[in-house]
Design a protein around this motif. Structure first.
Motif, short mmCIF file in Angstrom:
data_model
loop_
_atom_site.label_atom_id
_atom_site.label_comp_id
_atom_site.label_asym_id
_atom_site.label_seq_id
_atom_site.Cartn_x
_atom_site.Cartn_y
_atom_site.Cartn_z
N ASN A 36 0.84 -1.20 0.00
CA ASN A 36 0.00 0.00 0.00
C ASN A 36 0.87 1.25 0.00
OD1 ASN A 36 -2.48 -1.22 -0.07
ND2 ASN A 36 -2.83 -1.10 2.14
N LYS A 77 -7.34 4.18 -6.80
CA LYS A 77 -6.40 3.17 -7.29
C LYS A 77 -7.00 2.52 -8.50
CE LYS A 77 -3.83 1.59 -3.35
NZ LYS A 77 -3.28 0.46 -2.66
N GLY A 101 -7.24 -5.63 0.96
CA GLY A 101 -5.97 -5.74 1.68
C GLY A 101 -6.05 -5.40 3.16
MG LIG Z 1 -3.77 -2.71 -0.64
#
Ligand SMILES: [Mg+2]
Ligand SMILES: Nc1ncnc2c1ncn2[C@@H]1O[C@H](COP(=O)(O)OP(=O)(O)OP(=O)(O)O)[C@@H](O)[C@H]1O
Length: 259
Positions: free
Chosen positions: A164, A218, A225
């Motif tokens: 991330n 994104k 996640g």
């Molecule tokens: Mg992620």
């Protein structure tokens, strides 16, 4: 009358159990999806990781080949030296694959594992991918504790946090990008923090990022996640995972009760 109450109660209990089972099943599917998503990312890391050793392997026998073509003598020691180099490189490559396979095998039971060892094998896999984007990885170790729990799931959490941070550092084009991991202990818990200088989490309230399927700005984010990371730390390891914004970026804190 009493009878119906009991029946109602049993029926309610049965339905609660059914719903709980369903929700567990959903979590499992999400876990699987998230694993697959990071599998792709990890494969990208491995291809980076292998490019260099493959080039080296390619060139090891070039001088020997040249000598043979030119009809010169090749000494045994030269050949042995080349073989030795080859062994070192293939060992490195096979270690990478072992680490990789470990991460994606399912944890069967809780075990005692060493935190730093686990972090080292993560770094083995991801470091080349970070270097490719000039991202500095700092690891600050004040303590080297053992943890008790699901080793690979725990690594998965760290990989999620690092990925991330990497995503934001790259997409926001940060100058002198870095990721810093710190390990230390408090009275009752082992603490691992992951911070970056990507400018921080841009959603309000911050904890939204832990919701399933929440992804923000994104292209290929699935939004699983952090949801999965929180489940692993809080449900499976009885710890806490929290997110904050600090001076220059995001700051994630994992606390796990000491063994
Ligand atoms: Mg992620
Ligand atoms: N280090 C960070 N800095 C800034 N924002 C972050 C950081 N880590 C997470 N976020 C924000 O939290 C969101 C949720 O993260 P999460 O990992 O759950 O999903 P994702 O990365 O979007 O998708 P994926 O499931 O592929 O990981 C991200 O889309 C991002 O906006």
């Amino acid at each position: 009358m009493r009878q119906t109450k009991l029946e109602d109660f049993l029926e309610l209990e049965r339905r609660i159990k059914e719903e709980v089972d369903k929700s567990r099943e959903k979590d499992k599917i999400l876990f699987q999806q998230a694993k697959l998503a990071s599998l792709g990312e990890m494969l990208g890391n491995i291809s980076h990781q292998w490019r260099q050793p493959l080039m080296e392997m390619n060139s090891i026998f070039l001088p020997i080949e040249a000598k043979i073509i030119l009809g010169k003598k090749v000494k045994n020691s030269e050949i042995l030296e080349a073989i030795e180099k080859l062994n070192i490189i293939t060992k490195f490559m096979s270690d990478t694959i072992d680490d990789f396979r470990d991460f994606f095998s399912n944890d069967k039971e809780k075990i005692k594992f060493n935190l730093l060892e686990q972090i080292n094998s993560i770094v083995n896999i991801i470091s080349t991918g970070l270097k490719a984007h000039n991202i500095k990885l700092d690891i600050l170790i004040k303590k080297n504790p053992n943890l008790f729990g699901y080793k690979n799931e725990f690594s998965q959490v760290l990989i999620n946090l690092i990925n991330n941070a990497k995503d934001e550092l790259i997409s926001r084009n940060i100058e002198d990008p870095y990721i810093k991991i710190s390990i230390f202990e408090e009275d009752e818990s082992v603490v691992v923090t992951v911070e970056d200088n990507a400018g921080g989490i841009k959603v309000n309230p911050i904890d939204t990022i832990f919701e399933p399927f929440f992804t923000y700005q994104k292209q290929n984010g699935s939004g699983i996640g952090l949801f999965m990371s929180k489940l692993i730390i809080e449900k499976n390891m009885e710890g806490k995972l929290k997110a904050y914004n600090k001076n220059s970026g995001a700051f994630f804190e994992i606390k796990i009760p000491k063994e």
